[in-house]
Design a protein around this motif. Structure first.
Motif, mmCIF file in Angstrom:
data_model
loop_
_atom_site.group_PDB
_atom_site.id
_atom_site.type_symbol
_atom_site.label_atom_id
_atom_site.label_comp_id
_atom_site.label_asym_id
_atom_site.label_seq_id
_atom_site.Cartn_x
_atom_site.Cartn_y
_atom_site.Cartn_z
ATOM 1 N N TRP A 43 -56.357 7.125 24.026
ATOM 2 C CA TRP A 43 -56.065 6.973 22.224
ATOM 3 C C TRP A 43 -55.276 5.648 22.217
ATOM 4 O O TRP A 43 -53.968 5.930 22.466
ATOM 5 C CB TRP A 43 -55.821 8.205 22.611
ATOM 6 N N ASN A 44 -55.182 5.025 21.215
ATOM 7 C CA ASN A 44 -53.822 3.255 20.683
ATOM 8 C C ASN A 44 -54.325 2.857 19.753
ATOM 9 O O ASN A 44 -55.476 2.582 19.363
ATOM 10 C CB ASN A 44 -54.447 2.696 22.279
ATOM 11 N N VAL A 70 -60.262 4.939 20.187
ATOM 12 C CA VAL A 70 -60.632 5.746 21.365
ATOM 13 C C VAL A 70 -61.220 4.542 22.328
ATOM 14 O O VAL A 70 -61.449 3.141 21.062
ATOM 15 C CB VAL A 70 -60.998 7.054 20.858
ATOM 16 N N SER A 73 -67.379 7.282 21.244
ATOM 17 C CA SER A 73 -66.642 9.115 20.644
ATOM 18 C C SER A 73 -67.471 9.363 18.970
ATOM 19 O O SER A 73 -66.939 8.760 17.959
ATOM 20 C CB SER A 73 -65.346 8.807 20.137
ATOM 21 N N TRP A 131 -54.641 9.334 28.686
ATOM 22 C CA TRP A 131 -53.088 9.800 28.763
ATOM 23 C C TRP A 131 -54.211 9.337 26.883
ATOM 24 O O TRP A 131 -54.269 7.973 26.843
ATOM 25 C CB TRP A 131 -52.685 8.357 29.195
ATOM 26 N N PHE A 132 -53.266 9.731 25.845
ATOM 27 C CA PHE A 132 -53.474 10.094 24.678
ATOM 28 C C PHE A 132 -52.167 9.307 23.836
ATOM 29 O O PHE A 132 -50.785 9.819 23.401
ATOM 30 C CB PHE A 132 -53.681 11.285 23.813
ATOM 31 N N GLU A 133 -51.916 8.487 23.772
ATOM 32 C CA GLU A 133 -50.572 7.716 24.272
ATOM 33 C C GLU A 133 -50.359 7.277 22.553
ATOM 34 O O GLU A 133 -48.881 7.444 23.035
ATOM 35 C CB GLU A 133 -50.477 5.991 24.567
ATOM 36 N N ILE A 154 -56.402 15.830 16.356
ATOM 37 C CA ILE A 154 -56.258 15.598 17.558
ATOM 38 C C ILE A 154 -56.623 16.337 19.069
ATOM 39 O O ILE A 154 -57.314 16.140 19.875
ATOM 40 C CB ILE A 154 -55.126 15.376 17.743
ATOM 41 N N LEU A 190 -59.966 15.199 19.665
ATOM 42 C CA LEU A 190 -60.488 14.393 20.584
ATOM 43 C C LEU A 190 -60.422 14.837 21.797
ATOM 44 O O LEU A 190 -61.211 14.413 22.818
ATOM 45 C CB LEU A 190 -59.621 13.219 19.968
ATOM 46 N N VAL A 191 -59.430 15.315 22.092
ATOM 47 C CA VAL A 191 -59.142 16.168 23.944
ATOM 48 C C VAL A 191 -59.916 17.354 23.963
ATOM 49 O O VAL A 191 -60.591 16.503 25.097
ATOM 50 C CB VAL A 191 -57.998 17.013 23.517
ATOM 51 N N ILE A 233 -55.085 16.081 30.672
ATOM 52 C CA ILE A 233 -54.940 15.480 29.246
ATOM 53 C C ILE A 233 -53.673 14.978 29.666
ATOM 54 O O ILE A 233 -53.216 16.048 30.160
ATOM 55 C CB ILE A 233 -55.512 15.743 28.801
ATOM 56 N N PHE A 266 -50.021 13.883 26.976
ATOM 57 C CA PHE A 266 -49.483 13.072 26.026
ATOM 58 C C PHE A 266 -47.715 12.879 25.897
ATOM 59 O O PHE A 266 -47.682 12.983 27.130
ATOM 60 C CB PHE A 266 -49.584 14.533 24.690
#
Length: 401
Positions: free
Chosen positions: A89-90, A94, A98, A137-139, A189, A192-193, A205, A207
């Protein structure tokens, strides 16, 4: 119990016993090693030390090519790394197919590898074959570029400063912030996770410092109304007002509680990992009370980003009480910068920081993969040899899966 079920149960029990025996043998071996070489100091850990690396958008040339990714994973395994944190996630997008991103209308394309493969699935499969954990990693957390479809299509999801301005400058450039107090943002959020956890066999996961909000934000109409309803007053004009800071930080903590609950309901064994900034910066500048999260048992793994340029300031941070307290409860490490494309970092500095972290009972994750040895001041063979000398014994975390 049916014979097939009995055999399955026996097989699982056997695997558990063998894993326990392996860990006991490893511990005995380390005890013998420490007796033979008293100069080596390895403090006790709750689990094998974290030896991770973040795979970022800068590493996309490697991650998107199956053969290059295979070589990278094999090399990490040979050097006794044990965890990979791949970005998913950036920049408001994604990095996997998705359905949620399509349905919400903020990603009209699907990212795939050069051979047409699902990159995240490929990475997880190859890593698990080599005994490495993979923690997506949901950056970007609540951040998004102002030009992204996410920001443009959902302006009601954005928060602002007191003067109404939306944009903020950071290391990622100019961004806007999704409102962490807005229920639709929170649900996005969480969705998505859970989508990542449903579609892939990852190990948790993560964050980082962007599961937060810069202190000057929170003056959007939705948040003002929410504050007025709860506090019977308007938000203070001073964004650093102690009570106003605490109210917003508590709201983010409430969201983390919801997020963790959703994660654990999906997979109780999933590792809920956080990689924040040092606490004085995280709380006072970004309303991120990760010390409170640890105390509330909301976090399974903590990696504090300590990208200090010199060893003394690095050591001052890793010896602070909040990090040592976290270490007594959960696996804890520090983020160590191995270089940027315009800022290479010598291996001597990296080694010194790893040794300092280890002496304080901490693991480590390196930012980022390509700067481990590809974008570095020393030759690749020299860098890899020195990492091998740092990780001279295996520290598998595969039993956590």
């Amino acid at each position: 119990m049916a014979k097939s079920s009995w055999r399955s149960h026996f097989s699982k029990q056997t695997v558990r016993i063998l894993k326990s025996i392996s860990l006991m043998v490893l511990g005995i071996g380390l005890t013998i090693l420490l007796s033979a070489y008293p100069g080596i100091a390895i403090p006790p850990q709750l689990s094998p030390e974290i030896r991770g690396v973040w795979m970022t958008t800068n590493d996309s040339d490697i991650v998107r090519d199956h053969a290059k990714l295979q070589e990278a994973v094999n090399q990490l395994a040979r050097l006794n790394f044990n965890t990979i944190y791949p970005v998913v996630w950036n920049s408001g997008y994604v990095f996997y197919p998705s359905g949620i991103a399509q349905a919400k209308g903020f990603q009209p394309f699907i990212r795939r590898g050069l051979q047409g493969q699902d990159v995240l699935a490929d990475l997880i499969t190859q890593s698990h074959q080599k005994g490495l954990l993979v923690i997506p990693w949901f950056e970007f957390g609540f951040m998004a570029p102002p030009s992204s479809e996410l920001a443009l299509n959902h302006p009601q999801w954005l928060t602002s400063r007191q003067d109404g301005s939306l944009t903020w400058e950071g290391v990622a450039g100019e961004v806007v912030w999704l409102n962490p107090f807005h229920p639709q943002v929170q649900q996005l959020i969480i969705d998505l996770v859970i989508e990542v956890m449903t579609q892939y066999q990852g190990d948790g996961i993560q964050f980082d410092d962007h599961l937060s909000l810069p202190i000057e934000f929170g003056y959007d109409p939705y948040t003002i109304k929410l504050y007025q309803q709860e506090m019977k007053a308007s938000p203070p004009s001073n964004p650093k007002d102690e009570a106003w800071v605490r109210w917003r930080a508590n709201k983010i903590t409430e969201f983390v509680e919801k997020l963790r609950k959703a994660v654990k309901e999906k997979n109780p064994k999933a590792i809920f990992s956080i990689a924040p900034n040092p606490y004085h910066t995280a709380y006072n500048s970004h309303l991120q009370d990760w010390v409170g999260w640890v105390k509330k048992n909301l976090v399974d793994e903590l990696i504090v980003q300590i990208y200090r340029p010199d060893l003394p300031s690095f050591v001052r941070e890793i010896t602070k009480a909040e990090i040592q307290e976290a270490r007594s409860k959960i696996p804890t490490g520090v983020g160590i910068l191995t270089g940027l494309r315009n800022r290479p970092i010598g291996m001597n500095q990296i080694q010194a920081k790893v040794q300092a972290a280890r002496q304080n009972g901490l693991g480590f994750s390196f930012f980022f993969y390509e700067s481990l040895w590809d974008e570095a001041p020393e030759p690749i063979q020299e860098r890899q040899s020195k990492f091998q000398s740092l990780f001279y014994y295996p520290a598998s975390r595969a039993f956590l899966r």
